[in-house]
Scaffold this motif. Structure first.
Motif, PDB file in Angstrom:
ATOM      1  N   ALA A  77     -26.301 -11.440  20.201  1.00 43.41           N
ATOM      2  CA  ALA A  77     -26.294 -11.146  21.636  1.00 43.41           C
ATOM      3  C   ALA A  77     -24.960 -10.530  22.047  1.00 43.41           C
ATOM      4  CB  ALA A  77     -26.586 -12.411  22.437  1.00 43.41           C
ATOM      5  N   ALA A  78     -23.864 -11.033  21.501  1.00 40.48           N
ATOM      6  CA  ALA A  78     -22.543 -10.472  21.815  1.00 40.48           C
ATOM      7  C   ALA A  78     -22.419  -9.042  21.294  1.00 40.48           C
ATOM      8  CB  ALA A  78     -21.448 -11.358  21.227  1.00 40.48           C
ATOM      9  N   LEU A  79     -22.898  -8.789  20.086  1.00 40.36           N
ATOM     10  CA  LEU A  79     -22.832  -7.440  19.523  1.00 40.36           C
ATOM     11  C   LEU A  79     -23.698  -6.452  20.298  1.00 40.36           C
ATOM     12  CD1 LEU A  79     -22.812  -8.386  15.762  1.00 40.36           C
ATOM     13  CD2 LEU A  79     -21.019  -7.083  16.948  1.00 40.36           C
ATOM     14  N   VAL A  80     -24.855  -6.895  20.719  1.00 41.67           N
ATOM     15  CA  VAL A  80     -25.742  -6.023  21.497  1.00 41.67           C
ATOM     16  C   VAL A  80     -25.090  -5.701  22.841  1.00 41.67           C
ATOM     17  CG1 VAL A  80     -27.958  -5.955  22.726  1.00 41.67           C
ATOM     18  CG2 VAL A  80     -27.863  -6.713  20.339  1.00 41.67           C
ATOM     19  N   ARG A  81     -24.548  -6.702  23.478  1.00 40.65           N
ATOM     20  CA  ARG A  81     -23.952  -6.499  24.801  1.00 40.65           C
ATOM     21  C   ARG A  81     -22.660  -5.684  24.723  1.00 40.65           C
ATOM     22  NH1 ARG A  81     -20.138  -8.889  27.602  1.00 40.65           N
ATOM     23  NH2 ARG A  81     -19.975 -10.744  26.310  1.00 40.65           N
ATOM     24  N   VAL A  82     -21.769  -6.049  23.818  1.00 40.17           N
ATOM     25  CA  VAL A  82     -20.436  -5.449  23.804  1.00 40.17           C
ATOM     26  C   VAL A  82     -20.400  -4.119  23.053  1.00 40.17           C
ATOM     27  CG1 VAL A  82     -18.045  -5.810  23.076  1.00 40.17           C
ATOM     28  CG2 VAL A  82     -19.339  -7.694  24.053  1.00 40.17           C
ATOM     29  N   TRP A  83     -21.040  -4.059  21.900  1.00 40.94           N
ATOM     30  CA  TRP A  83     -21.000  -2.835  21.086  1.00 40.94           C
ATOM     31  C   TRP A  83     -22.269  -1.998  21.235  1.00 40.94           C
ATOM     32  CZ3 TRP A  83     -18.516  -3.976  15.660  1.00 40.94           C
ATOM     33  CH2 TRP A  83     -17.146  -4.210  15.826  1.00 40.94           C
ATOM     34  N   GLN A  84     -23.176  -2.423  22.089  1.00 40.48           N
ATOM     35  CA  GLN A  84     -24.398  -1.681  22.385  1.00 40.48           C
ATOM     36  C   GLN A  84     -25.265  -1.450  21.136  1.00 40.48           C
ATOM     37  OE1 GLN A  84     -23.088   1.838  24.476  1.00 40.48           O
ATOM     38  NE2 GLN A  84     -21.653   0.628  25.682  1.00 40.48           N
ATOM     39  N   PRO A 123     -10.049   0.306  19.898  1.00 39.20           N
ATOM     40  CA  PRO A 123      -9.377  -0.997  19.980  1.00 39.20           C
ATOM     41  C   PRO A 123      -9.892  -1.835  21.148  1.00 39.20           C
ATOM     42  CG  PRO A 123      -7.772   0.718  19.508  1.00 39.20           C
ATOM     43  CD  PRO A 123      -9.084   1.416  19.808  1.00 39.20           C
ATOM     44  N   GLU A 124     -10.217  -1.177  22.258  1.00 41.90           N
ATOM     45  CA  GLU A 124     -10.746  -1.903  23.411  1.00 41.90           C
ATOM     46  C   GLU A 124     -12.087  -2.553  23.083  1.00 41.90           C
ATOM     47  OE1 GLU A 124      -9.627   1.316  23.518  1.00 41.90           O
ATOM     48  OE2 GLU A 124      -7.727   0.882  24.524  1.00 41.90           O
ATOM     49  N   ARG A 150     -11.387  -5.595  20.962  1.00 40.90           N
ATOM     50  CA  ARG A 150     -10.872  -6.689  21.799  1.00 40.90           C
ATOM     51  C   ARG A 150     -11.982  -7.305  22.639  1.00 40.90           C
ATOM     52  NH1 ARG A 150      -6.902  -2.804  22.860  1.00 40.90           N
ATOM     53  NH2 ARG A 150      -5.104  -3.100  21.509  1.00 40.90           N
ATOM     54  N   ALA A 151     -12.866  -6.461  23.149  1.00 42.29           N
ATOM     55  CA  ALA A 151     -13.989  -6.972  23.949  1.00 42.29           C
ATOM     56  C   ALA A 151     -14.888  -7.869  23.093  1.00 42.29           C
ATOM     57  CB  ALA A 151     -14.794  -5.815  24.542  1.00 42.29           C
ATOM     58  N   LEU A 152     -15.079  -7.513  21.829  1.00 37.22           N
ATOM     59  CA  LEU A 152     -15.883  -8.361  20.944  1.00 37.22           C
ATOM     60  C   LEU A 152     -15.171  -9.688  20.684  1.00 37.22           C
ATOM     61  CD1 LEU A 152     -18.440  -8.743  19.315  1.00 37.22           C
ATOM     62  CD2 LEU A 152     -17.246  -7.713  17.359  1.00 37.22           C
ATOM     63  N   VAL A 153     -13.867  -9.633  20.479  1.00 42.96           N
ATOM     64  CA  VAL A 153     -13.106 -10.882  20.298  1.00 42.96           C
ATOM     65  C   VAL A 153     -13.291 -11.771  21.526  1.00 42.96           C
ATOM     66  CG1 VAL A 153     -10.784 -11.868  20.113  1.00 42.96           C
ATOM     67  CG2 VAL A 153     -11.426  -9.920  18.671  1.00 42.96           C
ATOM     68  N   ARG A 154     -13.136 -11.205  22.709  1.00 42.94           N
ATOM     69  CA  ARG A 154     -13.317 -12.006  23.939  1.00 42.94           C
ATOM     70  C   ARG A 154     -14.722 -12.592  24.006  1.00 42.94           C
ATOM     71  NH1 ARG A 154     -10.327  -7.811  25.969  1.00 42.94           N
ATOM     72  NH2 ARG A 154     -12.148  -6.776  26.856  1.00 42.94           N
ATOM     73  N   ALA A 155     -15.726 -11.788  23.685  1.00 45.49           N
ATOM     74  CA  ALA A 155     -17.111 -12.273  23.736  1.00 45.49           C
ATOM     75  C   ALA A 155     -17.344 -13.400  22.740  1.00 45.49           C
ATOM     76  CB  ALA A 155     -18.085 -11.124  23.477  1.00 45.49           C
ATOM     77  N   MET A 156     -16.716 -13.321  21.594  1.00 40.23           N
ATOM     78  CA  MET A 156     -16.898 -14.390  20.599  1.00 40.23           C
ATOM     79  C   MET A 156     -16.353 -15.719  21.123  1.00 40.23           C
ATOM     80  SD  MET A 156     -18.523 -13.219  17.958  1.00 40.23           S
ATOM     81  CE  MET A 156     -18.156 -14.367  16.656  1.00 40.23           C
ATOM     82  N   TYR A 157     -15.212 -15.659  21.826  1.00 36.07           N
ATOM     83  CA  TYR A 157     -14.609 -16.891  22.327  1.00 36.07           C
ATOM     84  C   TYR A 157     -15.154 -17.312  23.692  1.00 36.07           C
ATOM     85  CZ  TYR A 157     -11.544 -16.802  18.350  1.00 36.07           C
ATOM     86  OH  TYR A 157     -11.073 -16.807  17.060  1.00 36.07           O
ATOM     87  N   ASP A 158     -15.533 -16.348  24.513  1.00 41.65           N
ATOM     88  CA  ASP A 158     -16.026 -16.677  25.857  1.00 41.65           C
ATOM     89  C   ASP A 158     -17.520 -16.982  25.884  1.00 41.65           C
ATOM     90  OD1 ASP A 158     -13.469 -16.167  26.745  1.00 41.65           O
ATOM     91  OD2 ASP A 158     -13.952 -14.218  27.644  1.00 41.65           O
ATOM     92  N   GLU A 191     -28.616   9.472  10.461  1.00 44.85           N
ATOM     93  CA  GLU A 191     -28.773   9.583  11.907  1.00 44.85           C
ATOM     94  C   GLU A 191     -29.045   8.159  12.401  1.00 44.85           C
ATOM     95  OE1 GLU A 191     -28.528  11.051  15.452  1.00 44.85           O
ATOM     96  OE2 GLU A 191     -28.365  12.377  13.709  1.00 44.85           O
ATOM     97  N   LEU A 192     -28.087   7.584  13.110  1.00 44.43           N
ATOM     98  CA  LEU A 192     -28.181   6.174  13.476  1.00 44.43           C
ATOM     99  C   LEU A 192     -29.091   5.896  14.667  1.00 44.43           C
ATOM    100  CD1 LEU A 192     -24.486   4.964  13.068  1.00 44.43           C
ATOM    101  CD2 LEU A 192     -26.417   4.583  11.530  1.00 44.43           C
ATOM    102  N   GLY A 193     -29.066   6.735  15.661  1.00 42.47           N
ATOM    103  CA  GLY A 193     -29.833   6.454  16.871  1.00 42.47           C
ATOM    104  C   GLY A 193     -29.075   5.586  17.867  1.00 42.47           C
ATOM    105  N   TYR A 194     -27.824   5.283  17.571  1.00 46.33           N
ATOM    106  CA  TYR A 194     -26.954   4.567  18.499  1.00 46.33           C
ATOM    107  C   TYR A 194     -25.514   4.973  18.219  1.00 46.33           C
ATOM    108  CZ  TYR A 194     -26.263   1.315  14.589  1.00 46.33           C
ATOM    109  OH  TYR A 194     -25.981   0.762  13.370  1.00 46.33           O
ATOM    110  N   ARG A 195     -24.646   4.748  19.199  1.00 45.53           N
ATOM    111  CA  ARG A 195     -23.254   5.170  19.094  1.00 45.53           C
ATOM    112  C   ARG A 195     -22.406   4.142  18.370  1.00 45.53           C
ATOM    113  NH1 ARG A 195     -20.977   6.114  24.638  1.00 45.53           N
ATOM    114  NH2 ARG A 195     -19.157   6.604  23.395  1.00 45.53           N
ATOM    115  N   VAL A 196     -21.441   4.636  17.617  1.00 48.71           N
ATOM    116  CA  VAL A 196     -20.444   3.785  16.979  1.00 48.71           C
ATOM    117  C   VAL A 196     -19.136   3.854  17.768  1.00 48.71           C
ATOM    118  CG1 VAL A 196     -19.065   3.491  14.881  1.00 48.71           C
ATOM    119  CG2 VAL A 196     -21.495   4.005  14.707  1.00 48.71           C
ATOM    120  N   ASP A 197     -18.900   4.952  18.417  1.00 46.77           N
ATOM    121  CA  ASP A 197     -17.622   5.167  19.112  1.00 46.77           C
ATOM    122  C   ASP A 197     -17.632   4.584  20.519  1.00 46.77           C
ATOM    123  OD1 ASP A 197     -19.460   7.054  20.024  1.00 46.77           O
ATOM    124  OD2 ASP A 197     -17.945   8.594  20.327  1.00 46.77           O
ATOM    125  N   VAL A 198     -17.916   3.287  20.617  1.00 41.06           N
ATOM    126  CA  VAL A 198     -17.916   2.621  21.919  1.00 41.06           C
ATOM    127  C   VAL A 198     -16.523   2.125  22.248  1.00 41.06           C
ATOM    128  CG1 VAL A 198     -20.336   1.985  21.849  1.00 41.06           C
ATOM    129  CG2 VAL A 198     -18.633   0.406  20.948  1.00 41.06           C
TER     130      VAL A 198
END
Length: 127
Positions: free
Chosen positions: A26-33, A72-73, A76-84, A120-127
């Motif tokens: 859920a954190a990966l879907v939300r934060v890294w799309q 990097p942002e 960091r957002a994933l780190v925050r999501a893991m702890y929050d 061809e991934l179908g989603y972005r990596v450069d979030v």
């Protein structure tokens, strides 16, 4: 591409794999799309005594292995999501969760018969 490796004590996490996997995903879907269907998780659960750390028996290490390219942002957002989000969802104290993001070039991956930089991934990596 993102793969998750989870290291923890089998006696604690063996029966709770799905709960922890759901929270991490859920954190990966939300934060890294990540697309909801892109869940690749491996649980490497250890017998008591095989994970040596000055932490509680619930201590868990999460490795996110992924294509390089996230900012990097975003990391960091994933780190925050893991702890929050993830830690409270599974009842972990901050001291009992560690995260590492391991990136590698897309060309270093082989997926579905192709090098990762040919996919061809179908989603972005450069979030």
């Amino acid at each position: 591409m993102v793969q998750v490796k989870v290291y923890g004590n089998r006696s604690v996490w063996g029966a709770r794999r799905t709960e922890l996997s759901d929270a991490i995903h859920a954190a990966l879907v939300r934060v890294w799309q990540l697309p909801e269907a892109k869940r690749f998780h491996r649980f490497l659960l250890l017998d008591d005594g095989d994970l040596v750390a000055p932490r509680s028996p619930a201590y868990v290490v999460v490795e996110i292995v992924c294509f390089e390219g996230r900012t990097p942002e975003a990391k960091r957002a994933l780190v925050r999501a893991m702890y929050d989000d993830v830690a409270p969802a599974v009842g972990l104290e901050a001291d009992d969760l560690e995260l590492v993001v391991l990136e590698s070039p897309r060309a270093s991956w082989g997926i579905r018969g192709l090098a990762g930089d040919e996919l061809e991934l179908g989603y972005r990596v450069d979030v």
